[in-house]
Every structure is written in C-alpha cells, then in structure tokens.
Design a protein around this motif. Sequence first.
Motif, PDB file in Angstrom:
ATOM      1  N   GLY A 178     -15.471   7.162 -89.943  1.00  0.00           N
ATOM      2  CA  GLY A 178     -15.561   6.857 -91.363  1.00  0.00           C
ATOM      3  C   GLY A 178     -14.507   7.539 -92.210  1.00  0.00           C
ATOM      4  O   GLY A 178     -14.654   7.641 -93.412  1.00  0.00           O
ATOM      5  N   TYR A 179     -13.427   8.035 -91.584  1.00  0.00           N
ATOM      6  CA  TYR A 179     -12.343   8.633 -92.368  1.00  0.00           C
ATOM      7  C   TYR A 179     -11.161   7.682 -92.373  1.00  0.00           C
ATOM      8  O   TYR A 179     -10.860   7.064 -91.359  1.00  0.00           O
ATOM      9  CB  TYR A 179     -11.886   9.965 -91.763  1.00  0.00           C
ATOM     10  N   SER A 180     -10.464   7.591 -93.502  1.00  0.00           N
ATOM     11  CA  SER A 180      -9.390   6.606 -93.542  1.00  0.00           C
ATOM     12  C   SER A 180      -8.026   7.199 -93.220  1.00  0.00           C
ATOM     13  O   SER A 180      -7.095   6.478 -92.914  1.00  0.00           O
ATOM     14  CB  SER A 180      -9.332   5.947 -94.909  1.00  0.00           C
ATOM     15  N   GLN A 181      -7.912   8.529 -93.309  1.00  0.00           N
ATOM     16  CA  GLN A 181      -6.588   9.113 -93.054  1.00  0.00           C
ATOM     17  C   GLN A 181      -6.693  10.295 -92.116  1.00  0.00           C
ATOM     18  O   GLN A 181      -7.685  11.032 -92.148  1.00  0.00           O
ATOM     19  CB  GLN A 181      -5.998   9.626 -94.363  1.00  0.00           C
ATOM     20  N   PHE A 182      -5.621  10.495 -91.351  1.00  0.00           N
ATOM     21  CA  PHE A 182      -5.570  11.681 -90.518  1.00  0.00           C
ATOM     22  C   PHE A 182      -5.163  12.868 -91.368  1.00  0.00           C
ATOM     23  O   PHE A 182      -4.468  12.720 -92.364  1.00  0.00           O
ATOM     24  CB  PHE A 182      -4.568  11.485 -89.382  1.00  0.00           C
ATOM     25  N   ARG A 183      -5.607  14.035 -90.928  1.00  0.00           N
ATOM     26  CA  ARG A 183      -5.224  15.254 -91.613  1.00  0.00           C
ATOM     27  C   ARG A 183      -4.180  15.983 -90.797  1.00  0.00           C
ATOM     28  O   ARG A 183      -4.177  15.894 -89.579  1.00  0.00           O
ATOM     29  CB  ARG A 183      -6.423  16.181 -91.660  1.00  0.00           C
ATOM     30  N   MET A 184      -3.388  16.756 -91.476  1.00  0.00           N
ATOM     31  CA  MET A 184      -2.403  17.640 -90.844  1.00  0.00           C
ATOM     32  C   MET A 184      -1.729  16.965 -89.659  1.00  0.00           C
ATOM     33  O   MET A 184      -1.196  15.895 -89.794  1.00  0.00           O
ATOM     34  CB  MET A 184      -3.079  18.935 -90.418  1.00  0.00           C
ATOM     35  N   ASN A 185      -1.805  17.589 -88.485  1.00  0.00           N
ATOM     36  CA  ASN A 185      -1.118  17.018 -87.330  1.00  0.00           C
ATOM     37  C   ASN A 185      -2.011  16.180 -86.441  1.00  0.00           C
ATOM     38  O   ASN A 185      -1.665  15.931 -85.291  1.00  0.00           O
ATOM     39  CB  ASN A 185      -0.510  18.141 -86.498  1.00  0.00           C
ATOM     40  N   GLN A 186      -3.142  15.768 -86.951  1.00  0.00           N
ATOM     41  CA  GLN A 186      -4.057  15.014 -86.080  1.00  0.00           C
ATOM     42  C   GLN A 186      -3.387  13.805 -85.429  1.00  0.00           C
ATOM     43  O   GLN A 186      -3.515  13.601 -84.224  1.00  0.00           O
ATOM     44  CB  GLN A 186      -5.286  14.543 -86.869  1.00  0.00           C
ATOM     45  N   LEU A 187      -2.643  13.044 -86.234  1.00  0.00           N
ATOM     46  CA  LEU A 187      -2.063  11.811 -85.690  1.00  0.00           C
ATOM     47  C   LEU A 187      -1.071  12.089 -84.551  1.00  0.00           C
ATOM     48  O   LEU A 187      -1.237  11.562 -83.453  1.00  0.00           O
ATOM     49  CB  LEU A 187      -1.428  10.968 -86.804  1.00  0.00           C
ATOM     50  N   THR A 199      -9.294  27.000 -89.036  1.00  0.00           N
ATOM     51  CA  THR A 199     -10.707  26.625 -89.008  1.00  0.00           C
ATOM     52  C   THR A 199     -10.987  25.574 -90.078  1.00  0.00           C
ATOM     53  O   THR A 199     -10.498  25.702 -91.194  1.00  0.00           O
ATOM     54  CB  THR A 199     -11.569  27.867 -89.317  1.00  0.00           C
ATOM     55  N   GLY A 200     -11.731  24.565 -89.719  1.00  0.00           N
ATOM     56  CA  GLY A 200     -12.053  23.523 -90.692  1.00  0.00           C
ATOM     57  C   GLY A 200     -10.942  22.490 -90.809  1.00  0.00           C
ATOM     58  O   GLY A 200     -11.045  21.535 -91.558  1.00  0.00           O
ATOM     59  N   GLY A 201      -9.868  22.681 -90.051  1.00  0.00           N
ATOM     60  CA  GLY A 201      -8.726  21.774 -90.154  1.00  0.00           C
ATOM     61  C   GLY A 201      -9.009  20.417 -89.536  1.00  0.00           C
ATOM     62  O   GLY A 201      -8.390  19.422 -89.886  1.00  0.00           O
ATOM     63  N   GLY A 202      -9.940  20.377 -88.601  1.00  0.00           N
ATOM     64  CA  GLY A 202     -10.262  19.098 -87.965  1.00  0.00           C
ATOM     65  C   GLY A 202      -9.757  19.004 -86.546  1.00  0.00           C
ATOM     66  O   GLY A 202      -9.204  17.981 -86.128  1.00  0.00           O
ATOM     67  N   LYS A 203      -9.964  20.064 -85.780  1.00  0.00           N
ATOM     68  CA  LYS A 203      -9.513  20.052 -84.391  1.00  0.00           C
ATOM     69  C   LYS A 203     -10.324  19.067 -83.547  1.00  0.00           C
ATOM     70  O   LYS A 203      -9.764  18.414 -82.668  1.00  0.00           O
ATOM     71  CB  LYS A 203      -9.637  21.473 -83.801  1.00  0.00           C
ATOM     72  N   SER A 204     -11.614  18.964 -83.834  1.00  0.00           N
ATOM     73  CA  SER A 204     -12.463  18.151 -82.949  1.00  0.00           C
ATOM     74  C   SER A 204     -11.996  16.703 -82.845  1.00  0.00           C
ATOM     75  O   SER A 204     -11.996  16.118 -81.760  1.00  0.00           O
ATOM     76  CB  SER A 204     -13.910  18.182 -83.436  1.00  0.00           C
ATOM     77  N   ILE A 205     -11.580  16.144 -83.985  1.00  0.00           N
ATOM     78  CA  ILE A 205     -11.136  14.748 -83.970  1.00  0.00           C
ATOM     79  C   ILE A 205      -9.998  14.543 -82.962  1.00  0.00           C
ATOM     80  O   ILE A 205      -9.869  13.475 -82.377  1.00  0.00           O
ATOM     81  CB  ILE A 205     -10.652  14.336 -85.397  1.00  0.00           C
ATOM     82  N   GLY A 256     -16.232  26.477 -96.928  1.00  0.00           N
ATOM     83  CA  GLY A 256     -15.520  25.237 -97.235  1.00  0.00           C
ATOM     84  C   GLY A 256     -14.958  24.449 -96.082  1.00  0.00           C
ATOM     85  O   GLY A 256     -13.920  23.819 -96.213  1.00  0.00           O
ATOM     86  N   ARG A 257     -15.641  24.422 -94.951  1.00  0.00           N
ATOM     87  CA  ARG A 257     -15.111  23.624 -93.843  1.00  0.00           C
ATOM     88  C   ARG A 257     -15.187  22.144 -94.150  1.00  0.00           C
ATOM     89  O   ARG A 257     -14.522  21.333 -93.528  1.00  0.00           O
ATOM     90  CB  ARG A 257     -15.861  23.934 -92.555  1.00  0.00           C
ATOM     91  N   ASP A 258     -16.011  21.772 -95.112  1.00  0.00           N
ATOM     92  CA  ASP A 258     -16.095  20.359 -95.484  1.00  0.00           C
ATOM     93  C   ASP A 258     -15.002  19.973 -96.479  1.00  0.00           C
ATOM     94  O   ASP A 258     -14.943  18.846 -96.940  1.00  0.00           O
ATOM     95  CB  ASP A 258     -17.477  20.043 -96.083  1.00  0.00           C
TER      96      ASP A 258
HETATM   97  P1  ADP Z   1     -12.253  22.793 -86.717  1.00  0.00           P
HETATM   98  O1  ADP Z   1     -12.845  22.578 -85.357  1.00  0.00           O
HETATM   99  O2  ADP Z   1     -10.776  22.678 -86.757  1.00  0.00           O
HETATM  100  O3  ADP Z   1     -12.746  24.049 -87.381  1.00  0.00           O
HETATM  101  P2  ADP Z   1     -13.731  20.439 -87.366  1.00  0.00           P
HETATM  102  O4  ADP Z   1     -13.209  19.619 -86.272  1.00  0.00           O
HETATM  103  O5  ADP Z   1     -15.114  20.977 -87.250  1.00  0.00           O
HETATM  104  O6  ADP Z   1     -12.753  21.631 -87.666  1.00  0.00           O
HETATM  105  O7  ADP Z   1     -13.577  19.610 -88.717  1.00  0.00           O
HETATM  106  C1  ADP Z   1     -13.977  20.143 -89.954  1.00  0.00           C
HETATM  107  C2  ADP Z   1     -14.556  19.040 -90.830  1.00  0.00           C
HETATM  108  O8  ADP Z   1     -13.533  18.141 -91.256  1.00  0.00           O
HETATM  109  C3  ADP Z   1     -15.595  18.201 -90.129  1.00  0.00           C
HETATM  110  O9  ADP Z   1     -16.641  17.964 -91.033  1.00  0.00           O
HETATM  111  C4  ADP Z   1     -14.835  16.918 -89.797  1.00  0.00           C
HETATM  112  O10 ADP Z   1     -15.681  15.816 -89.659  1.00  0.00           O
HETATM  113  C5  ADP Z   1     -13.914  16.800 -90.984  1.00  0.00           C
HETATM  114  N1  ADP Z   1     -12.709  16.006 -90.686  1.00  0.00           N
HETATM  115  C6  ADP Z   1     -11.921  16.102 -89.592  1.00  0.00           C
HETATM  116  N2  ADP Z   1     -10.887  15.239 -89.670  1.00  0.00           N
HETATM  117  C7  ADP Z   1     -11.009  14.570 -90.835  1.00  0.00           C
HETATM  118  C8  ADP Z   1     -10.248  13.540 -91.488  1.00  0.00           C
HETATM  119  N3  ADP Z   1      -9.130  13.035 -90.951  1.00  0.00           N
HETATM  120  N4  ADP Z   1     -10.675  13.114 -92.691  1.00  0.00           N
HETATM  121  C9  ADP Z   1     -11.810  13.614 -93.236  1.00  0.00           C
HETATM  122  N5  ADP Z   1     -12.566  14.591 -92.676  1.00  0.00           N
HETATM  123  C10 ADP Z   1     -12.180  15.059 -91.482  1.00  0.00           C
END
Ligand code: ADP
Length: 717
Positions: A17-26, A44-50, A325-327
């Motif tokens: 449900g996200y429309s854009q990649f963050r940082m270096n995700q892509l 932390t909170g950067g979005g590593k899991s994706i 603020g991880r969200d």
């Molecule tokens: P990390 O493991 O790097 O600490 P997470 O993977 O837990 O971070 O991601 C932190 C939050 O950001 C999560 O709620 C995740 O769903 C959200 N998130 C990750 N990528 C995106 C994105 N491209 N757009 C919006 N939210 C995102």
Amino acid sequence: MEYTRENLEGALNHFFGYSQFRMNQLPIIEQVLAGRDVLAIMPTGGGKSICFQLPAMLLPGLTVVISPLIALMKDQVDSLKANGIYAAFLNSTQTPDEQREIIGDIRAGNIKIVYVAPERIPANPQPFIDFLKTLNPSLFAIDEAHCISSWGHDFRPDYLKLAVFKQAFPNIPVLALTASADVTTRNDIVDKLAIRGCQQFISSFNRPNISYFIRPKDNPIFHITNYIIKNRESSGIIYTLSRNSTEEIAGKLLKAGIKAAHYHAGLDPVKRAKVQEAFQKDEVQVIVATIAFGMGIDKSNVRFVIHHDMPKNIEGYYQETGRAGRDGLPSEAILFYSAGDFMKLRNFAQVDGNPEQTSINMSKLKMMQQFCEADTCRRQFLMNYFGEQFPPYCGSCDYCQSELEQTNATIDAQMFLSAVVRTGERYGVGYLIDLLRGSASEKILPEHKQLKTYGVGKHHKKEEWEWIANQLLVHGFIDRTDDKFPQLRLNEKSHAVLRGQTEIMLVKQKPKAPQVTEEMPFDADLLKLLKATRQYYAELEHVPAYNIVSDNTLLEMATYLPSNNSELRMISGFGDYKVEKFGAEFLKDIREHCRRYNLVSKINQKRTKKEVTPSAPKLSDTKTASFKLFKDGYSLAAIAEMRGMSEQTIEGHLTYFITTGEIDIFNLVSLENYEAIKNAVGMLKNPNALKPIKDLVGDNISYSQIKWVLEYLKTER
Ligand code: ADP
Ligand code: ZN
C-alpha cells in the motif's frame, strides 16, 4: 525477468500500500532481484524490511530471513500476515510439532518468507544445508548484520555460522542489513559473510521527523510530567541511568495520573514481557526504563523519547532516540542535561585494569558532553559525528528554534578564573562556584572565605555559573585534569583573559518549549473512532494495533475522508489485501462521520498517493533557516546546495524577509540594478509581469532580482 521502476512500484503498492520507495529501497531491490549480493545500511525506521519482503514476493522460491530478535519475529510475521503475505518463523519458542507443521507448509509452497533465529543453525551445518536445499531458497536476508562483527556493539557468535550460505549457495543472493554505520563493522560484515564483491548502499542517518531538544536539568520530573500531560495521546519512553530511578520516576508519574510502568534487566522475565506487551498495545502510555529496554521493541508510534539522564555516548543516544517516530510522523527527543551527570558518568567510564577501554569510554563521554553543550545545530552535530555533511540549520532542534543572544561574559570569566588562581588551581567547578556565590557551607575553607572573590558571583544562579564554566572549558579558556576529582588549571588563553587581552563573547539560547505534534488538518473526532476500530481489529487478530494499520494511515484517513474502496486504496498503507480485509469498518466510520457533520471526501486533494509528510520543518522554520544562512554570508547557490533545495525555493524564502523588512533590498540587488528595474516597472502597463521587465533590463539582471525589487516596491507602497 526484467523489472522496471514502474512494475516494482506497482508491486510495492499492491502488497504494502505504499506508492513510493524510500531512500535506497529501489536500487537495493533491483540488485537483489538481479541475483547480486548487497549490503544495505539504513537508519532505524528507514524501511529495511521492505528490501527483502518485496523481493520475497517476486522471486520464485523461499526467502530465508535471519534475525536475532526472537521477540520481533512474531511481530514481523503478524504484520506480513496483516498484508495477506504468507510468512512464518522458526525459533526455540516452538514445539517440535509446531516446527514440523511449518516445514510442511513451506514444502507445500504455502510460505514465501521464513524467519529463522541464528541459533537454529547447528555447529555442523551440513544437515541444515541439505535441508535448506530441499526448500528451494531464492534469497538469504541477514537482518541486524552487525551482530556478526566483534567490532560492533552487539556481537553474537552464532552469526559467524552464516558464512555457510554463500559457500553452499554461491548463486543465491545474500542481502545483509544493518543500522550500524562504521566502516570497520561494515568491512567485517562483508568479510565474514563472504560477500566481498557485494554492492553497498549507505543511506543518510538523518531522521528528519525527529526533533532534538536539550534542556537544562532543572526539576526534570516536573517538566516531564507536564509534557506527558500535554501529550496524553502519545506513547513515549523515558530513559534513566539506574534501575532504582526507573521505579521511582514511574511511581511519580503514576501519582500524577499517567499510565506509566518501569522496566529494567533486573525484573523477572515474565514481568518484563508483560510490561512490553502492555506498551505495545497502548495500555501503558509511558515506559520508564534503563537502556535494557528497546532491543526487542518495534513499536512504530513512539512519539517521544526523553533522557532523564545523559547517555554514555552518542551512539547510544542516537539509537535510543531512534526508537521514536519509526512511522515517519513528527516525534521528539528531549534530553535533560546537567554537568553533574557528566561527573557521575565519568566514574562509570572507568574500567578497572583496562586503561585502553577507559580512555575510549572517556573520549566518547566527552563527545556526548560536547554535543549537549555545543552552540550548534544538534542535527548537524549528530550527522557530522556519523561522518555526514549537514547544513548548520535544521529548523527542528532547540538550537535552530531558539533565539540567540550574545553576551559579553568577559567579567564573569575573569571572576571565575581568578577564583581558580586564588585557590591554587586545586579545585573543581562545584567548589569554585560555591565560593563565588559566597556559600556559607563548611565545605568552603575558612581562608577561602577571606578571599576577595568570595561572594562576588552572587548575581548568577548556580546553573548559570555551571554554564559559564562549561563554556570556558569547551572553548579552551581553561583546562581540566583527568583525575577522579578533576581540578581546573589555567592555560595561556586563561592568562590572556585575566590580563584583559581577550574578550569572551558567549552565545546563549533562549529555548522555546518543545511541542509535540504539528497541526494537521485532520478530524480529531474521526481519528478517535478510527482508532477504536483499529483496536477492534487488533483484538480480533490478536496482534498489536499498529500491525493493522499505522498511525500515519489513520491520520491520512481522518484527513482525506475516503468514501469507498478505491479511495481507501489511495491512502498510504492500504494495499489490496488490507482494503479487502479491514476496509469495511473504517469506511463505515468515515461515512457515518461525514453524514453527521455534512462532510465529503477530500481524496482529490491528495494528488499522489504520497505519504503525508508533516515531518518537514514548518514553512516559517525553513524560511528562517535560509535567512540565517543568508545573514551568515552564504550565496543563494550555496544555500540551495546546503539545504538540498532549488535556488528558486531559497529565493522565495528570502523574498519573505524583504516584505518583513528584515532583509535590506540592497543586500540582494545593487543600486544600479535596482534603478534599472524600477525604471522598467514605471514604463510598463502591467508592472507585475516579469518577462516584459526582463526584456527591458537585459541579461545582466536575473529574474530573482526582478522579483525581489517588485516585492520591495509593493511594501514601499
Ligand atoms: P527498519 O527495519 O529499517 O527499522 P522497517 O522496515 O520496520 O524499518 O520500516 C519502518 C516503517 O516504515 C514500517 O512501518 C514500514 O512499513 C514503513 N515503510 C517502509 N517502506 C516504506 C515506503 N516505501 N513507504 C511508506 N512506508 C514505508
Ligand atoms: Zn538544528
């Protein structure tokens, strides 16, 4: 298969449900899909899991994720399931029967992602490898990869076994992820995982949605209580140094009617787990904890982190504040600083029989103190510490938000230094201040009470003298010995001050009180309804509320009032599966609310399905930041470069200060050009159209200059 940006974004949107990649995700995901090894460093909170979850959905086989934090596995798996993704974990908390069932599911192809604890890999890995081969792995993701390095801060010997992946499966990509940035650890990771040729992606460590505040430690409990009462809806963590004080502070907060609990490593495991869970579920608003609290916490909506005591080093401070603020929503980090804490921590920094470690601890502690006392942007200091460049104004720290006041402290400095001289350079800050303030205490030697300096400093409070003394230390006007009871010593610069050859100008801030959330045009009543509905789903699914949808997603709904499934799909965080599964009740809330108050959907104001990013500093702050740089003598181009904005934007910021009169037009435009523009304006029928003016004045005068003069002429009128 070829992946384009478009179809990867489509997949991100569909599954998460996200429309854009963050940082270096892509780029990370592209590399992984192309079968290459990657080291990804993200805060932390950067979005590593994706970075591994999305490839997992696109690759044919199984993605194996190694994670050390058993407590987090369930959370991650639950949150994947909430998006309709089949995931599972294998760790020591399960019975053999449970494990067999999961393995059966994997074999049947029902599971795309499996989380495995590193201790599951036996010392002789061959049977495990043979077993993995039967599962058809497509990707190995190593989370918290710094655990493989004894240089890192969290070495786990079990991680060393992970080298086996690359050896046994040379063609299957390994993705190592961590938030640990230093180069030694980084090299160690690629070495030990045997992925030396991998691509490395290092993201900025800036956390733009966290504001940093340092406040004097003056009745901190009072300030903390008030702060929490003002922010009733926000979850937070308060860190303190000692186990005892966690209980004491939590007790005081409870008395003030705040739902608080304490946490430290000395509590029994059952109690600890209970406290964690209550916090995750928002049953407890605030946790008062030692630094033992946090590793197992993945709560995304922590709105504030307060340090009641100064942390031992900047790494710790960054990590602890990073839990806010991880969200991605605005959050605050507040540290209560006193020089007294520094003295306390000095003692803890001593490691008996290990002078090397002691000296490392000490220099890290001193750096932390400098951070607290420096007259610079906090964010810039932090970023520079981690080796990143950053402009000198961020607009969202106490320094950038404060008004600065320059004071001539020469006389105070002379008083202080002469107290040092007259007592024979044998005392520390505390004693000297008591002396200067004429303390009647018996601690002050009788002969010192006869000195001329005794009592001359009554005009300042103790804290003010502490501040002055620290400024003198920080700026090198005096030295301090490294003893257990440090003594102040004069140096060459001190003598110059005493002789009246050096003036001492100190910059003091007039701090503004931090305020948690910025105003967003969301509907607060509706937000409450939506929260309750989220809670309903959370209980139904037995997962924490933020696993259903994040706070940000709730805010977006309460802002844009989506009225049907396809509009809901436009809200960040609603993938196809979530709309299907959880959409109905949320939509019902919104529709009823809209009917009652006669409101309609505002979804068309949301042009793209972008995240609401109220995290950027407010416009007034960002303007001020540009203005300050301009006053410091930077050119338009330099400011644009430093702030990562276009020159046009900066030009707009400066225009504002022309209208307020704070910038003199002749600082921006020469008299000659000003006259030329003014004449041209006089000749034209429509004096506000830029192009005709430009045609008249010619190439040597820029559009910016024309705009500024026009603004100026308007204010003249
Ligand atoms: P990390 O493991 O790097 O600490 P997470 O993977 O837990 O971070 O991601 C932190 C939050 O950001 C999560 O709620 C995740 O769903 C959200 N998130 C990750 N990528 C995106 C994105 N491209 N757009 C919006 N939210 C995102
Ligand atoms: Zn700043």
